[in-house]
Design a protein around this motif. Structure first.
Motif, PDB file in Angstrom:
ATOM      1  N   GLU A  81      -9.230   1.595   5.200  1.00 19.67           N
ATOM      2  CA  GLU A  81     -10.090   0.431   5.454  1.00 19.67           C
ATOM      3  C   GLU A  81      -9.576  -0.791   4.709  1.00 19.67           C
ATOM      4  O   GLU A  81      -9.472  -1.876   5.270  1.00 19.67           O
ATOM      5  CB  GLU A  81     -11.525   0.711   4.996  1.00 19.67           C
ATOM      6  CG  GLU A  81     -12.260   1.708   5.858  1.00 19.67           C
ATOM      7  CD  GLU A  81     -13.612   2.048   5.248  1.00 19.67           C
ATOM      8  OE1 GLU A  81     -14.132   1.263   4.429  1.00 19.67           O
ATOM      9  OE2 GLU A  81     -14.154   3.114   5.590  1.00 19.67           O
ATOM     10  N   VAL A  82      -9.232  -0.586   3.425  1.00 14.15           N
ATOM     11  CA  VAL A  82      -8.781  -1.717   2.608  1.00 14.15           C
ATOM     12  C   VAL A  82      -7.465  -2.264   3.155  1.00 14.15           C
ATOM     13  O   VAL A  82      -7.252  -3.474   3.217  1.00 14.15           O
ATOM     14  CB  VAL A  82      -8.644  -1.298   1.128  1.00 14.15           C
ATOM     15  CG1 VAL A  82      -7.965  -2.394   0.328  1.00 14.15           C
ATOM     16  CG2 VAL A  82     -10.009  -0.982   0.541  1.00 14.15           C
ATOM     17  N   ALA A  83      -6.586  -1.359   3.588  1.00 16.82           N
ATOM     18  CA  ALA A  83      -5.291  -1.790   4.098  1.00 16.82           C
ATOM     19  C   ALA A  83      -5.391  -2.311   5.528  1.00 16.82           C
ATOM     20  O   ALA A  83      -4.413  -2.810   6.070  1.00 16.82           O
ATOM     21  CB  ALA A  83      -4.302  -0.629   4.035  1.00 16.82           C
ATOM     22  N   GLY A  84      -6.585  -2.183   6.120  1.00 17.87           N
ATOM     23  CA  GLY A  84      -6.759  -2.651   7.488  1.00 17.87           C
ATOM     24  C   GLY A  84      -6.007  -1.814   8.488  1.00 17.87           C
ATOM     25  O   GLY A  84      -5.555  -2.294   9.518  1.00 17.87           O
ATOM     26  N   LYS A  85      -5.815  -0.531   8.148  1.00 13.88           N
ATOM     27  CA  LYS A  85      -5.077   0.357   9.057  1.00 13.88           C
ATOM     28  C   LYS A  85      -6.006   1.476   9.513  1.00 13.88           C
ATOM     29  O   LYS A  85      -6.134   2.488   8.854  1.00 13.88           O
ATOM     30  CB  LYS A  85      -3.873   0.975   8.337  1.00 13.88           C
ATOM     31  CG  LYS A  85      -2.823  -0.047   7.931  1.00 13.88           C
ATOM     32  CD  LYS A  85      -1.731   0.629   7.140  1.00 13.88           C
ATOM     33  CE  LYS A  85      -0.679  -0.388   6.714  1.00 13.88           C
ATOM     34  NZ  LYS A  85       0.332   0.218   5.858  1.00 13.88           N
ATOM     35  N   ARG A  86      -6.642   1.246  10.615  1.00 11.68           N
ATOM     36  CA  ARG A  86      -7.537   2.281  11.124  1.00 11.68           C
ATOM     37  C   ARG A  86      -6.847   3.134  12.182  1.00 11.68           C
ATOM     38  O   ARG A  86      -7.281   4.218  12.493  1.00 11.68           O
ATOM     39  CB  ARG A  86      -8.787   1.636  11.727  1.00 11.68           C
ATOM     40  CG  ARG A  86      -9.744   1.151  10.665  1.00 11.68           C
ATOM     41  CD  ARG A  86     -10.688   0.106  11.262  1.00 11.68           C
ATOM     42  NE  ARG A  86     -11.376  -0.616  10.204  1.00 11.68           N
ATOM     43  CZ  ARG A  86     -12.482  -0.189   9.631  1.00 11.68           C
ATOM     44  NH1 ARG A  86     -13.026   0.931  10.003  1.00 11.68           N
ATOM     45  NH2 ARG A  86     -13.068  -0.896   8.680  1.00 11.68           N
ATOM     46  N   ALA A  94      -6.688  -4.481  -2.927  1.00 13.91           N
ATOM     47  CA  ALA A  94      -7.869  -4.992  -2.229  1.00 13.91           C
ATOM     48  C   ALA A  94      -8.070  -6.467  -2.573  1.00 13.91           C
ATOM     49  O   ALA A  94      -7.833  -6.880  -3.705  1.00 13.91           O
ATOM     50  CB  ALA A  94      -9.107  -4.188  -2.634  1.00 13.91           C
ATOM     51  N   SER A  95      -8.501  -7.255  -1.589  1.00 13.61           N
ATOM     52  CA  SER A  95      -8.845  -8.650  -1.868  1.00 13.61           C
ATOM     53  C   SER A  95     -10.129  -8.666  -2.698  1.00 13.61           C
ATOM     54  O   SER A  95     -10.859  -7.674  -2.732  1.00 13.61           O
ATOM     55  CB  SER A  95      -9.066  -9.401  -0.559  1.00 13.61           C
ATOM     56  OG  SER A  95     -10.217  -8.903   0.089  1.00 13.61           O
ATOM     57  N   LYS A 117     -16.974  -3.511  -1.023  1.00 13.11           N
ATOM     58  CA  LYS A 117     -16.847  -2.057  -0.981  1.00 13.11           C
ATOM     59  C   LYS A 117     -17.070  -1.386  -2.333  1.00 13.11           C
ATOM     60  O   LYS A 117     -17.262  -0.182  -2.400  1.00 13.11           O
ATOM     61  CB  LYS A 117     -15.461  -1.665  -0.451  1.00 13.11           C
ATOM     62  CG  LYS A 117     -15.286  -2.014   1.012  1.00 13.11           C
ATOM     63  CD  LYS A 117     -13.920  -1.602   1.511  1.00 13.11           C
ATOM     64  CE  LYS A 117     -13.639  -2.139   2.896  1.00 13.11           C
ATOM     65  NZ  LYS A 117     -14.502  -1.524   3.929  1.00 13.11           N
ATOM     66  N   HIS A 151       0.829  -1.214   0.000  1.00 14.60           N
ATOM     67  CA  HIS A 151       0.000   0.000   0.000  1.00 14.60           C
ATOM     68  C   HIS A 151       0.856   1.253   0.000  1.00 14.60           C
ATOM     69  O   HIS A 151       0.575   2.200   0.713  1.00 14.60           O
ATOM     70  CB  HIS A 151      -0.950   0.007   1.214  1.00 14.60           C
ATOM     71  CG  HIS A 151      -1.770  -1.230   1.330  1.00 14.60           C
ATOM     72  ND1 HIS A 151      -2.850  -1.468   0.528  1.00 14.60           N
ATOM     73  CD2 HIS A 151      -1.660  -2.309   2.137  1.00 14.60           C
ATOM     74  CE1 HIS A 151      -3.380  -2.639   0.847  1.00 14.60           C
ATOM     75  NE2 HIS A 151      -2.675  -3.166   1.808  1.00 14.60           N
ATOM     76  N   SER A 158      -0.061   4.753  11.010  1.00 18.07           N
ATOM     77  CA  SER A 158       0.212   3.921   9.849  1.00 18.07           C
ATOM     78  C   SER A 158      -0.126   4.668   8.561  1.00 18.07           C
ATOM     79  O   SER A 158       0.148   4.208   7.482  1.00 18.07           O
ATOM     80  CB  SER A 158      -0.600   2.632   9.933  1.00 18.07           C
ATOM     81  OG  SER A 158      -1.923   2.942  10.264  1.00 18.07           O
ATOM     82  N   GLN A 180     -12.990  -7.794  -0.524  1.00 16.80           N
ATOM     83  CA  GLN A 180     -13.066  -6.357  -0.238  1.00 16.80           C
ATOM     84  C   GLN A 180     -13.613  -5.603  -1.433  1.00 16.80           C
ATOM     85  O   GLN A 180     -14.440  -4.700  -1.309  1.00 16.80           O
ATOM     86  CB  GLN A 180     -11.676  -5.809   0.102  1.00 16.80           C
ATOM     87  CG  GLN A 180     -11.223  -6.127   1.516  1.00 16.80           C
ATOM     88  CD  GLN A 180      -9.820  -5.616   1.769  1.00 16.80           C
ATOM     89  OE1 GLN A 180      -8.977  -5.632   0.877  1.00 16.80           O
ATOM     90  NE2 GLN A 180      -9.568  -5.164   2.976  1.00 16.80           N
TER      91      GLN A 180
END
Lengths: 261, 257
Positions: A104-109, B161-162, B169, A78, A113, B165
């Motif tokens: 959100e997609v990177a899972g970094k809330r 994105a998977s 989304k 990312h 990061s 996802q």
């Protein structure tokens, strides 16, 4: 962080019986924090080159590295931000939610990061429109939101594919000034595709001039104009000389004859 | 009434007023004795519906349940088929050809065939309701899954994105307006399919009531059953439209048009 090296890159598209050579033996490099501009006629493969760097497509030959790593690795980490000609904002999300999407997609809330989406909206001057829908924004504002979205993961490399191509010239110039300010604030390496000679010279440290059929780099011009640049920069005689040289590269005239013409 | 509330009310006021005027004309024509004996006055139909409400309710329930079952079944099959085709693009032409082929058979011609095959039973009627809904649902679902722009898809690729996802989304929310478009087309069709199934044989249902009333020249009951059928179809459409309203709230209008 963010050194881009493209060497010997070719790209062929298979079309029915034959194949089209979109790029032939393209090489360029940008150091961390530099701004590069790709300019050339339609069909010279400049957008294709950008897509190869972003690992949206793979080159037929040659290699691309970002800090020594292949683009696929950089993309999975990312660390690539991409701004398309079409802002491609999701209409069912608010402006702030659109900027938050990459997190959100990177899972970094969490904090640390990436950048805070709200801070980025402030940086692009859209903080008052955080809860607005993209459809309520003008074209220029939508593209600013798209830039904020591209920056939210603090990318090593920011790729821009004619980001302001659909805007009128006055708005475009304002947006370019904005983009320079934002780019300098983030210190990321940037590579932008453009159709405008003035825009290329105004924005970039290096202008790469491409020719079509097959797409190849015919000139590379270092723009030594001091930063920060503003509208006054355009009055500098050196600016005019550089514009002439890029024009020479595009239309094939000897650069010297046009330099101060 | 202020200008704003008038504009908000306008979509309701005009159709309601038109309907009221038509009903009033119909009623006065009936009172003046200008209508044939086969066309009763609106008030006579209303009285019939209230007086014999137990009969109408008795026949409405199985029709409604059959239509809803066929509708839900069609939604499941259409979505499964659309998702499969979306992942295996080479199947798209085959599935769409088969779908349009089935859709081109008039439901009235399909009913006897299915009845002979599957018998005079509930599964036959549910199948008819399902078949008539299937193609509009499939075609709109496929169109919806193609809705995301090239740039949006490229964006999700750059974001690494998977596929889940990307579906959750991007693809699914982008397809929703198209899904609802199909759902609204299919809802009244499910009632039509059920009715045709009931015409070819059933013990209970609005179709049974309707054909019985026709054969016995029960004019009021015939009109009554038609009214209840219309109300059922409109109700199903209305429920779907209401769900759509809440699901797509806040989006720019006219996305799937």
């Amino acid at each position: 962080m963010g050194r881009l090296v493209v060497s010997g890159v070719s790209k062929r598209f298979e079309l029915g019986k034959g194949s089209v050579e979109a790029l032939r033996q393209v090489g360029l490099s940008l150091e961390t924090g530099q701004f590069g501009a790709l300019i050339g006629p339609s069909g010279c493969g400049k957008s294709t080159l950008l897509r190869l760097v972003a690992d949206i497509a793979a080159p037929s030959e040659g290699s691309i590295t970002i800090d020594g790593e292949p683009p696929a690795q950089c993309r999975r980490d990312h660390r690539i931000g991409f701004v398309f000609q079409d802002p491609a904002l999701l209409p069912w999300r608010s402006v702030l939610e659109n900027v938050r999407l990459p997190l959100e997609v990177a899972g970094k809330r969490g904090v640390g990061s990436g950048h805070s989406p709200m801070d980025l909206l402030k940086l692009v001057g859209l903080e008052a429109f955080a809860d607005a829908r993209p459809s309520q924004l003008s074209g220029g504002m939508q593209q600013r939101a798209a830039i904020a979205r591209a920056l939210v993961l603090a990318p090593k490399l920011l790729l821009l594919d004619e980001p302001f191509g659909a805007l009128d010239e006055i708005t475009r110039h304002k947006m370019n000034l904005e983009l320079l300010r934002i780019w300098q604030a983030t210190g990321t390496t940037a590579l932008m595709v453009t159709h405008s000679i003035q825009e290329a010279v105004f924005m970039a440290d290096f202008v790469f001039v491409l020719a079509a059929r097959p797409g190849r780099i015919v000139d590379q011009i270092e723009v030594g104009l001091p930063r920060p640049r503003d509208t006054v920069t355009m009055n500098d005689p050196a600016f005019g000389a550089l514009v002439s040289r890029v024009r020479g590269g595009l239309f094939g005239e000897p650069a010297g004859m046009l330099a101060y013409g | 009434m202020s200008r704003l509330s008038w504009q908000a009310a306008a979509p309701w006021v005009l159709p309601s007023a038109t309907l009221a005027v038509l009903l009033a004309l119909w009623q006065s024509a009936a009172s003046a004795g200008m209508l044939p004996a086969t066309v009763p006055a609106p008030t006579a139909i209303a009285v019939e519906l209230v007086t014999n409400r137990a009969i109408y309710w008795y026949h409405l329930v199985p029709t409604a349940l059959t239509a809803i079952s066929g509708y839900l079944l069609a939604i499941g099959i259409a979505l499964a088929a659309a998702l499969t085709v979306h992942h295996v693009r080479s199947l798209e032409l085959a599935v769409l050809s088969l779908g349009s082929c089935i859709d081109s058979i008039p439901i009235i011609a399909l009913a006897p065939v299915l009845t002979i095959w599957m018998g005079v039973a509930l599964p036959t009627r549910i199948t008819l309701a399902m078949i008539i809904c299937l193609f509009p649902l499939l075609a709109t679902a496929l169109r919806g899954l193609h809705a995301p722009s090239d740039a949006a898809r490229a964006l999700f690729r750059v974001l690494a994105a998977s596929s889940w996802q990307q579906f959750r989304k991007l693809t699914f929310p982008a397809a929703l307006p198209y899904f609802f478009h199909g759902l609204k087309i299919a809802a009244p069709l499910a009632v039509l399919g059920t009715l045709v199934g009931e015409w070819t044989g059933a013990e209970q249902g609005l179709g049974v009531l309707m054909t019985g009333a026709m054969l016995n020249l029960e004019i009021l009951q015939l009109w009554g059953s038609v009214c209840v059928t219309c109300a059922l179809a409109s109700l199903l459409y209305g429920v779907v439209a209401l769900i759509e309203y809440f699901a797509l709230r806040g989006r720019p209008a006219g996305e799937a048009e």
